[in-house]
Structure formats: structure tokens, C-alpha cells
Design a protein around this motif. Structure first.
Motif, PDB file in Angstrom:
ATOM      1  N   LEU A   1       0.781  -1.019   0.023  1.00  0.00           N
ATOM      2  CA  LEU A   1      -0.142   0.175  -0.106  1.00  0.00           C
ATOM      3  C   LEU A   1       0.703   1.266  -0.016  1.00  0.00           C
ATOM      4  CD1 LEU A   1      -2.689  -0.900   2.512  1.00  0.00           C
ATOM      5  CD2 LEU A   1      -2.678  -1.055   0.131  1.00  0.00           C
ATOM      6  N   GLY A   2       2.144   0.922   0.149  1.00  0.00           N
ATOM      7  CA  GLY A   2       2.884   2.181   0.313  1.00  0.00           C
ATOM      8  C   GLY A   2       2.868   3.097   1.509  1.00  0.00           C
ATOM      9  N   ILE A   3       2.439   2.630   2.778  1.00  0.00           N
ATOM     10  CA  ILE A   3       1.933   3.411   3.812  1.00  0.00           C
ATOM     11  C   ILE A   3       3.297   2.868   4.901  1.00  0.00           C
ATOM     12  CG2 ILE A   3      -0.116   3.725   3.281  1.00  0.00           C
ATOM     13  CD1 ILE A   3      -1.071   1.594   5.257  1.00  0.00           C
ATOM     14  N   ASP A   4       3.366   3.850   5.935  1.00  0.00           N
ATOM     15  CA  ASP A   4       4.253   3.411   6.981  1.00  0.00           C
ATOM     16  C   ASP A   4       3.775   2.045   7.656  1.00  0.00           C
ATOM     17  OD1 ASP A   4       5.451   3.820   9.893  1.00  0.00           O
ATOM     18  OD2 ASP A   4       6.343   5.437   9.058  1.00  0.00           O
ATOM     19  N   GLU A   5       4.822   1.315   8.056  1.00  0.00           N
ATOM     20  CA  GLU A   5       4.433   0.029   8.657  1.00  0.00           C
ATOM     21  C   GLU A   5       4.218   0.331  10.009  1.00  0.00           C
ATOM     22  OE1 GLU A   5       7.349  -3.727  10.179  1.00  0.00           O
ATOM     23  OE2 GLU A   5       8.259  -2.525   8.471  1.00  0.00           O
ATOM     24  N   ARG A   6       4.772   1.022  10.735  1.00  0.00           N
ATOM     25  CA  ARG A   6       4.539   1.405  12.149  1.00  0.00           C
ATOM     26  C   ARG A   6       3.197   1.601  12.294  1.00  0.00           C
ATOM     27  NH1 ARG A   6      10.065   4.752  12.573  1.00  0.00           N
ATOM     28  NH2 ARG A   6       9.131   5.153  10.675  1.00  0.00           N
TER      29      ARG A   6
ATOM     30  N   ALA B   1      -8.673   0.266  10.497  1.00  0.00           N
ATOM     31  CA  ALA B   1      -7.705  -0.473   9.979  1.00  0.00           C
ATOM     32  C   ALA B   1      -7.537  -2.082  10.624  1.00  0.00           C
ATOM     33  CB  ALA B   1      -6.333  -0.006   9.960  1.00  0.00           C
ATOM     34  N   ARG B   2      -7.785  -2.014  11.890  1.00  0.00           N
ATOM     35  CA  ARG B   2      -7.991  -3.268  12.633  1.00  0.00           C
ATOM     36  C   ARG B   2      -9.052  -4.138  11.986  1.00  0.00           C
ATOM     37  NH1 ARG B   2      -6.211  -5.668  17.218  1.00  0.00           N
ATOM     38  NH2 ARG B   2      -7.666  -7.406  18.202  1.00  0.00           N
ATOM     39  N   VAL B   3     -10.248  -3.526  12.095  1.00  0.00           N
ATOM     40  CA  VAL B   3     -11.387  -4.020  11.429  1.00  0.00           C
ATOM     41  C   VAL B   3     -11.459  -4.496  10.248  1.00  0.00           C
ATOM     42  CG1 VAL B   3     -14.128  -3.763  10.958  1.00  0.00           C
ATOM     43  CG2 VAL B   3     -12.955  -2.548  12.984  1.00  0.00           C
ATOM     44  N   ALA B   4     -10.634  -3.822   9.230  1.00  0.00           N
ATOM     45  CA  ALA B   4     -10.670  -4.189   8.027  1.00  0.00           C
ATOM     46  C   ALA B   4      -9.502  -5.713   7.962  1.00  0.00           C
ATOM     47  CB  ALA B   4     -10.004  -3.269   7.069  1.00  0.00           C
ATOM     48  N   TYR B   5      -8.390  -5.486   8.510  1.00  0.00           N
ATOM     49  CA  TYR B   5      -7.509  -6.709   8.722  1.00  0.00           C
ATOM     50  C   TYR B   5      -8.030  -8.114   9.346  1.00  0.00           C
ATOM     51  CZ  TYR B   5      -3.185  -9.115   9.548  1.00  0.00           C
ATOM     52  OH  TYR B   5      -2.052 -10.160   9.565  1.00  0.00           O
ATOM     53  N   VAL B   6      -8.941  -7.798  10.267  1.00  0.00           N
ATOM     54  CA  VAL B   6      -9.369  -8.830  10.945  1.00  0.00           C
ATOM     55  C   VAL B   6     -10.386  -9.503  10.175  1.00  0.00           C
ATOM     56  CG1 VAL B   6     -10.839  -9.558  12.982  1.00  0.00           C
ATOM     57  CG2 VAL B   6      -8.933  -8.251  13.225  1.00  0.00           C
ATOM     58  N   ARG B   7     -11.193  -8.778   9.354  1.00  0.00           N
ATOM     59  CA  ARG B   7     -12.323  -9.156   8.335  1.00  0.00           C
ATOM     60  C   ARG B   7     -11.552 -10.070   7.298  1.00  0.00           C
ATOM     61  NH1 ARG B   7     -15.138  -4.578   7.011  1.00  0.00           N
ATOM     62  NH2 ARG B   7     -16.495  -5.032   8.783  1.00  0.00           N
ATOM     63  N   GLY B   8     -10.301  -9.597   6.800  1.00  0.00           N
ATOM     64  CA  GLY B   8      -9.561 -10.226   5.710  1.00  0.00           C
ATOM     65  C   GLY B   8      -9.015 -11.446   6.175  1.00  0.00           C
ATOM     66  N   VAL B   9      -8.644 -11.428   7.453  1.00  0.00           N
ATOM     67  CA  VAL B   9      -8.085 -12.788   8.073  1.00  0.00           C
ATOM     68  C   VAL B   9      -9.177 -13.825   8.033  1.00  0.00           C
ATOM     69  CG1 VAL B   9      -7.250 -13.968  10.158  1.00  0.00           C
ATOM     70  CG2 VAL B   9      -6.265 -11.716   9.223  1.00  0.00           C
ATOM     71  N   ALA B  10     -10.447 -13.363   8.556  1.00  0.00           N
ATOM     72  CA  ALA B  10     -11.656 -14.317   8.837  1.00  0.00           C
ATOM     73  C   ALA B  10     -12.164 -14.543   7.423  1.00  0.00           C
ATOM     74  CB  ALA B  10     -12.571 -13.437   9.504  1.00  0.00           C
TER      75      ALA B  10
ATOM     76  N   ASP C   1      -2.327   0.993  14.106  1.00  0.00           N
ATOM     77  CA  ASP C   1      -3.752   0.866  13.914  1.00  0.00           C
ATOM     78  C   ASP C   1      -4.253  -0.570  14.126  1.00  0.00           C
ATOM     79  OD1 ASP C   1      -3.738   3.690  13.328  1.00  0.00           O
ATOM     80  OD2 ASP C   1      -3.630   3.540  11.183  1.00  0.00           O
ATOM     81  N   ILE C   2      -3.516  -1.613  13.426  1.00  0.00           N
ATOM     82  CA  ILE C   2      -4.260  -2.943  13.579  1.00  0.00           C
ATOM     83  C   ILE C   2      -4.116  -3.300  14.868  1.00  0.00           C
ATOM     84  CG2 ILE C   2      -3.651  -5.318  13.030  1.00  0.00           C
ATOM     85  CD1 ILE C   2      -2.676  -4.386  10.246  1.00  0.00           C
ATOM     86  N   ALA C   3      -3.270  -2.783  15.534  1.00  0.00           N
ATOM     87  CA  ALA C   3      -3.200  -3.243  17.380  1.00  0.00           C
ATOM     88  C   ALA C   3      -4.187  -2.487  18.090  1.00  0.00           C
ATOM     89  CB  ALA C   3      -1.894  -3.063  17.876  1.00  0.00           C
TER      90      ALA C   3
END
Length: 76
Positions: free
Chosen positions: A11-16, A29-38, A21-23
């Protein structure tokens, strides 16, 4: 099946920033990540189920293991 580090690179965004945000509970961002994992887990488990129904001994064992884990996570 990608790490936040890999996603941030694509995505070209800062990893930190992405990892923070995921944490953070409630962060979009967390909602999107968890949804993708699920969604990925669901797709893999459907495939596993299909191979179990077709008679794969490994798949039958793995389905039983996952079912046990699912049942132990709720009070039945």
C-alpha cells in the motif's frame, strides 16, 4: 495470508502506523485486517471441509480438531 508489514509495503504506507492501527481495538484498519483474516480462514476451512467430505483422512482429523477448538471457545 499476509503480514501487516507486507500489506504496508504493497500500500506504500508506514509500517509502524499500520501495525499500531491494527493493534488498536476499534480502529478501521484493525476491523479491515481482522475481516480479511476471517474471510481467508473461512475460505480455507471450506476447502478443508470439502476434502474431508471427499474422504481425506488428514482433512477429517483437522476438521475434528477445529471443531473441538470452536466448541471450547463457547459454553455449550
Amino acid at each position: 495470508m499476509m503480514t501487516p508489514t507486507e500489506i504496508s509495503a504493497l500500500l506504500g504506507i508506514d509500517e509502524r502506523v499500520l501495525c499500531d492501527d491494527i493493534a488498536t481495538v476499534g480502529c478501521p484498519a484493525r476491523v479491515a485486517y481482522v475481516r480479511g483474516v476471517a474471510r481467508t480462514a473461512l475460505e480455507l476451512r471450506r476447502t478443508l471441509h470439502d476434502t474431508a467430505v471427499a474422504g481425506s483422512p488428514y482433512s477429517v482429523q483437522e476438521c475434528q480438531r477445529l471443531l473441538t477448538i470452536a466448541q471450547s471457545s463457547v459454553n455449550l
